[in-house]
Design a protein around this motif. Sequence first.
Motif, short mmCIF file in Angstrom:
data_model
loop_
_atom_site.label_atom_id
_atom_site.label_comp_id
_atom_site.label_asym_id
_atom_site.label_seq_id
_atom_site.Cartn_x
_atom_site.Cartn_y
_atom_site.Cartn_z
N ILE A 193 0.85 -1.19 0.00
CA ILE A 193 0.00 0.00 0.00
C ILE A 193 0.88 1.24 0.00
O ILE A 193 1.94 1.27 0.64
CB ILE A 193 -0.96 -0.01 1.21
CG1 ILE A 193 -2.04 1.06 1.08
CG2 ILE A 193 -0.21 0.14 2.53
CD1 ILE A 193 -3.21 0.86 2.03
N LEU A 194 0.47 2.25 -0.74
CA LEU A 194 1.15 3.54 -0.77
C LEU A 194 0.36 4.50 0.11
O LEU A 194 -0.85 4.67 -0.08
CB LEU A 194 1.21 4.05 -2.22
CG LEU A 194 1.97 5.34 -2.49
CD1 LEU A 194 3.46 5.18 -2.19
CD2 LEU A 194 1.78 5.77 -3.95
N VAL A 195 1.03 5.13 1.08
CA VAL A 195 0.32 5.98 2.03
C VAL A 195 1.08 7.28 2.23
O VAL A 195 2.31 7.30 2.27
CB VAL A 195 0.12 5.24 3.38
CG1 VAL A 195 1.45 4.79 3.97
CG2 VAL A 195 -0.63 6.12 4.38
N PHE A 241 5.26 10.43 1.12
CA PHE A 241 4.62 9.15 0.84
C PHE A 241 5.56 8.02 1.20
O PHE A 241 6.79 8.14 1.06
CB PHE A 241 4.20 9.05 -0.63
CG PHE A 241 2.85 9.64 -0.89
CD1 PHE A 241 1.70 8.85 -0.86
CD2 PHE A 241 2.71 11.00 -1.13
CE1 PHE A 241 0.44 9.40 -1.07
CE2 PHE A 241 1.46 11.57 -1.35
CZ PHE A 241 0.32 10.76 -1.31
N LEU A 242 4.97 6.92 1.69
CA LEU A 242 5.72 5.72 2.06
C LEU A 242 5.10 4.51 1.36
O LEU A 242 3.87 4.41 1.27
CB LEU A 242 5.69 5.46 3.57
CG LEU A 242 6.17 6.56 4.52
CD1 LEU A 242 5.02 7.49 4.91
CD2 LEU A 242 6.76 5.93 5.78
N MET A 243 5.94 3.61 0.89
CA MET A 243 5.49 2.32 0.39
C MET A 243 5.58 1.32 1.53
O MET A 243 6.66 1.08 2.07
CB MET A 243 6.35 1.85 -0.77
CG MET A 243 5.94 0.48 -1.31
SD MET A 243 4.39 0.53 -2.22
CE MET A 243 4.95 1.36 -3.71
N LEU A 244 4.43 0.75 1.93
CA LEU A 244 4.40 -0.28 2.96
C LEU A 244 4.12 -1.62 2.31
O LEU A 244 3.25 -1.73 1.45
CB LEU A 244 3.30 0.02 3.99
CG LEU A 244 3.34 1.36 4.72
CD1 LEU A 244 2.22 1.42 5.75
CD2 LEU A 244 4.69 1.60 5.37
N GLU A 245 4.86 -2.63 2.74
CA GLU A 245 4.65 -3.99 2.25
C GLU A 245 4.81 -4.98 3.40
O GLU A 245 5.46 -4.68 4.40
CB GLU A 245 5.68 -4.35 1.16
CG GLU A 245 5.64 -3.49 -0.08
CD GLU A 245 6.65 -3.96 -1.12
OE1 GLU A 245 6.58 -5.14 -1.51
OE2 GLU A 245 7.49 -3.14 -1.53
N SER A 246 4.22 -6.14 3.25
CA SER A 246 4.55 -7.21 4.18
C SER A 246 6.01 -7.59 3.94
O SER A 246 6.52 -7.48 2.82
CB SER A 246 3.64 -8.42 3.97
OG SER A 246 3.97 -9.10 2.77
N GLU A 247 6.67 -8.00 5.01
CA GLU A 247 8.09 -8.34 4.88
C GLU A 247 8.30 -9.46 3.86
O GLU A 247 9.24 -9.42 3.06
CB GLU A 247 8.62 -8.77 6.25
CG GLU A 247 10.13 -8.93 6.30
CD GLU A 247 10.62 -9.16 7.71
OE1 GLU A 247 11.65 -8.56 8.09
OE2 GLU A 247 9.98 -9.94 8.45
N ALA A 248 7.40 -10.44 3.87
CA ALA A 248 7.53 -11.56 2.93
C ALA A 248 7.34 -11.11 1.49
O ALA A 248 8.05 -11.57 0.58
CB ALA A 248 6.51 -12.65 3.28
#
Length: 375
Positions: A193-195, A241-248
């Motif tokens: 998700i981009l937030v 803005f930050l790109m959030l991802e699951s670590e996997a």
Amino acid sequence: MNRPVVVTGLGLVSCAGEGVEAHLAALDTGAPPRTDSESFAPYAVHPAPTIAWDNQIPKRSDQRQMEAWQRLGVYAAGLALDSAGVKDDAAFKQALHLVVAAGGGERDYAADGAILTGLRDAPDPGAYLNERLQNDLRPTLFLAQLSNLLAGNIAIVHGVTAASRTFMGEEAAGVDALRIAQARVASGQIDAILVGGSYSAERPDVLVIHAMGGFLARDGYRPVFARGELGGFILGSCAAFLMLESEAHAAARGARALARLDAVASDRTRRRPGSVAASLEVLWRQAGLDAPDHVLSGATGLASITTEERDALARLAPTVRVQALGDVLGHGLEVAAPFGAALGTALVAAGRAREVAVTAVGHRRGEGVLRLGAI
């Protein structure tokens, strides 16, 4: 599920410049941020830097149809996509969710001015105002640009076309945008998700609004924690803005995880003496903070709540350096929490902190505490 959530991309723009290095340098120097004390005197603003918009918004037609707050946000979102290595990955962006924190857009100054001028001599001000609002509204049924236009333009310019959400509500909107985004990735609902958000301070309408509320500092720049009994904030044009991802998910595509966003805790106290300090102490525990290496404070500079926050942080982290975001980029309302999270990520990624705490205390309502950690 409670999957680790990592930050894989950052996009930053403020009076300090653009990009991570410019902002880390601004944190290090401690020099006063670039300030315009003349254009809106007696109120100062921290203006946006000179930006080559073509680098992230290639079509001039797209640039022209956006006002400054949208251009800043779309530009920072492009920087984050670049940083995450997905700018040219159409399939990734088509599945990428988006959460934006933004206030109302720039207003129709001509319509506002005509209404305010006529209101002075109107025999029935209430009836006059209702009539003018009904007749002078734009076809969008709003005198200002809609806040969700930023998300729409990120979709148009960058091709981020999965679900999007826009949060309004000043500083608390930025906290909750991060909280919802982090929770959705952690829970397994989505993988990326981009937030973030954007704010343009160089607008007569927002300066009038905050001046009428008594929230603006006067007569030039002073550090946030040294604004005395009068206090007040200095608005800054900025976007983050930050790109959030699951670590996997990040590992599977070979992306570098810059930091973990471990917790976002939010509150909305009934403001009275001592309530901000009490809220921060509760949120500090909820975020799982013990002994962070660095604290980034979104304190506004308003006298009473800033003093409460300063004293609370002195108890919670007595040996830790506290730096005010307002001393780097000014106050960006909805952008305060995302910018703090992004700068905290930058500190962790540079190896300068193992754990960073970020605070965001709204000038009228809403409190938040974030915890960022090393991978």
